[in-house]
Design a protein around this motif. Structure first.
Motif, short mmCIF file in Angstrom:
data_model
loop_
_atom_site.label_atom_id
_atom_site.label_comp_id
_atom_site.label_asym_id
_atom_site.label_seq_id
_atom_site.Cartn_x
_atom_site.Cartn_y
_atom_site.Cartn_z
N TRP A 1 9.05 -1.02 1.33
CA TRP A 1 7.91 -0.11 1.31
C TRP A 1 8.30 1.18 0.61
O TRP A 1 9.39 1.72 0.84
CB TRP A 1 7.47 0.17 2.76
N LEU B 1 -1.48 -2.67 3.78
CA LEU B 1 -0.31 -2.42 2.96
C LEU B 1 0.89 -3.20 3.47
O LEU B 1 1.63 -3.82 2.70
CB LEU B 1 0.03 -0.93 2.92
N ARG C 1 -6.52 -4.85 -4.52
CA ARG C 1 -5.39 -5.34 -3.72
C ARG C 1 -5.20 -6.84 -3.90
O ARG C 1 -4.07 -7.33 -4.03
CB ARG C 1 -5.61 -5.01 -2.24
#
Length: 281
Positions: free
Chosen positions: A199, A188, A133
Motif C-alpha cells: 500500500w 483500496l 477502479r
C-alpha cells in the motif's frame, strides 16, 4: 529505515538525471515521480490538495521517459512512479515500458499505481470515471500476465489479449514491486490484497487505524498478514513522524520534495539528508 524522495519533474524544474544523481549521492534509496498526461481546463472534481491546482501539475514530464534518463545517470537508486494512472493507459504498451525500464536499469523499478482523482482527465482517455477502479484492476492483471507468461493472454470486460509473446520480461520476477496508492478503505485494500505488493498512502495519515483492515484483507485472500508492506509517499522529514512510521513496521518512507530549479532542490535534498541520517539502516 530506508528513505526515498518524490518530486514533480517538469520542463521548468530540475532535470530527471540531475535529481536522481544528486539523490543517489546523498544516500537516498529511491526516487518517485507522479503522472498526469494533461490537465483539462474544466474541473468536475476538486483536487484533493485544494484549489488552486499548482501549475506543475500542468507541466509534468512523461514518467517513463524521465525515469529512463534518471536510470542512465545512476547506478543504485531505485526508480518509481508515484503514482501511475493505469486506467488511462494501454496495458500492452505500459507493460513493455515498465519491463524495458526494469531491464535497462538492472532491476531498479518500483511501480506505484493509482486510480486518479481528475474526472475530466480520465474521461478524455475514454474511461468512465466510475469504472476506473475496475479498469485499473484488469489492466494491472493483464500486465502481470504479460510479464510472467511466455505466451500470455488475458480476457476481461475491458482488456482482451489473445495468446501473445511480449519481451523483454522484467529483471525482477514475477514483476517489479507494485504498490497501490490511495486513501485506506475496503475498496483500496481489496485491490492491494488481490494484485498489489503493498500500500502506498499519501502522506501517511491514518495508517495505524487502517492496518488491521489491510491485514484482514490479506488473510481473507490467503496471503500472510505479516507480509503487508506500507510505503508512505509525500511525507515530511519529521523525526517524530519517522519514529511513528518505524513503530508501525514501515521499512521505507518517501519524502516529498518541492518542485523547483536545481539549486532549490539540492538545498532541500541536503537538508532532508541531515534530518534522516540518524534513522537510516
Amino acid at each position: 529505515m530506508k528513505f526515498g524522495v518524490q518530486i514533480f519533474l517538469s520542463d521548468v524544474s530540475i532535470q530527471p538525471a540531475d535529481a536522481a544523481r544528486e539523490a543517489e549521492a546523498r544516500g537516498f534509496h529511491s526516487m518517485y515521480i507522479p503522472e498526469h498526461t494533461h490537465i483539462p481546463a474544466s474541473r468536475k472534481t476538486p483536487p484533493p490538495m485544494g484549489e488552486p491546482l499548482p501549475e506543475y501539475y500542468y507541466r509534468t514530464l512523461d514518467p517513463f521517459v524521465a525515469l529512463t534518463a534518471a536510470a542512465a545517470a545512476t547506478e543504485t537508486i531505485r526508480l518509481g512512479t508515484g503514482i501511475l494512472l493505469v486506467a488511462q493507459r494501454d496495458p500492452i504498451v505500459t507493460a513493455k515500458e515498465i519491463a524495458t525500464l526494469d531491464f535497462l536499469s538492472g532491476g531498479r523499478v518500483t511501480i506505484g499505481v493509482g486510480f486518479g482523482w481528475n474526472q475530466d482527465e480520465i474521461e478524455h482517455h475514454g474511461v468512465e470515471f466510475k469504472r476506473r477502479r475496475d479498469i485499473t484492476r484488469e489492466k494491472v492483471l493483464a500486465m502481470q500476465a504479460l510479464w510472467t507468461e511466455e505466451k500470455a493472454e488475458f480476457h476481461g470486460e475491458f482488456v482482451d489479449i489473445e495468446p501473445s509473446f511480449a519481451w523483454p520480461k522484467p529483471v525482477q520476477q514475477p514483476w517489479p514491486p507494485l504498490f497501490v496508492g490511495g486513501q485506506g478503505g475496503p475498496k483500496l485494500f481489496a485491490a492491494v490484497a488481490e494484485y498489489g505488493d503493498g500500500w502506498m498512502p499519501i502522506g501517511g495519515r491514518g495508517i495505524k487505524d487502517a492496518l488491521p483492515m489491510l491485514r484482514a484483507e490479506y488473510e481473507a485472500r490467503g496471503r500472510g498478514p505479516e507480509t503487508v508492506q506500507v510505503k508512505p509517499v509525500g511525507s515530511i522529514p519529521d523525526p517524530g513522524k519517522i519514529e511513528y512510521f518505524a513503530s508501525l513496521g514501515v521499512r521505507e518512507t518517501v519524502l516529498g520534495l518541492s518542485h523547483g530549479p536545481r539549486d532549490m532542490v539540492l538545498e532541500e535534498l541536503d537538508r532532508y539528508a541531515k534530518i534522516v541520517e540518524p534513522f537510516v539502516d
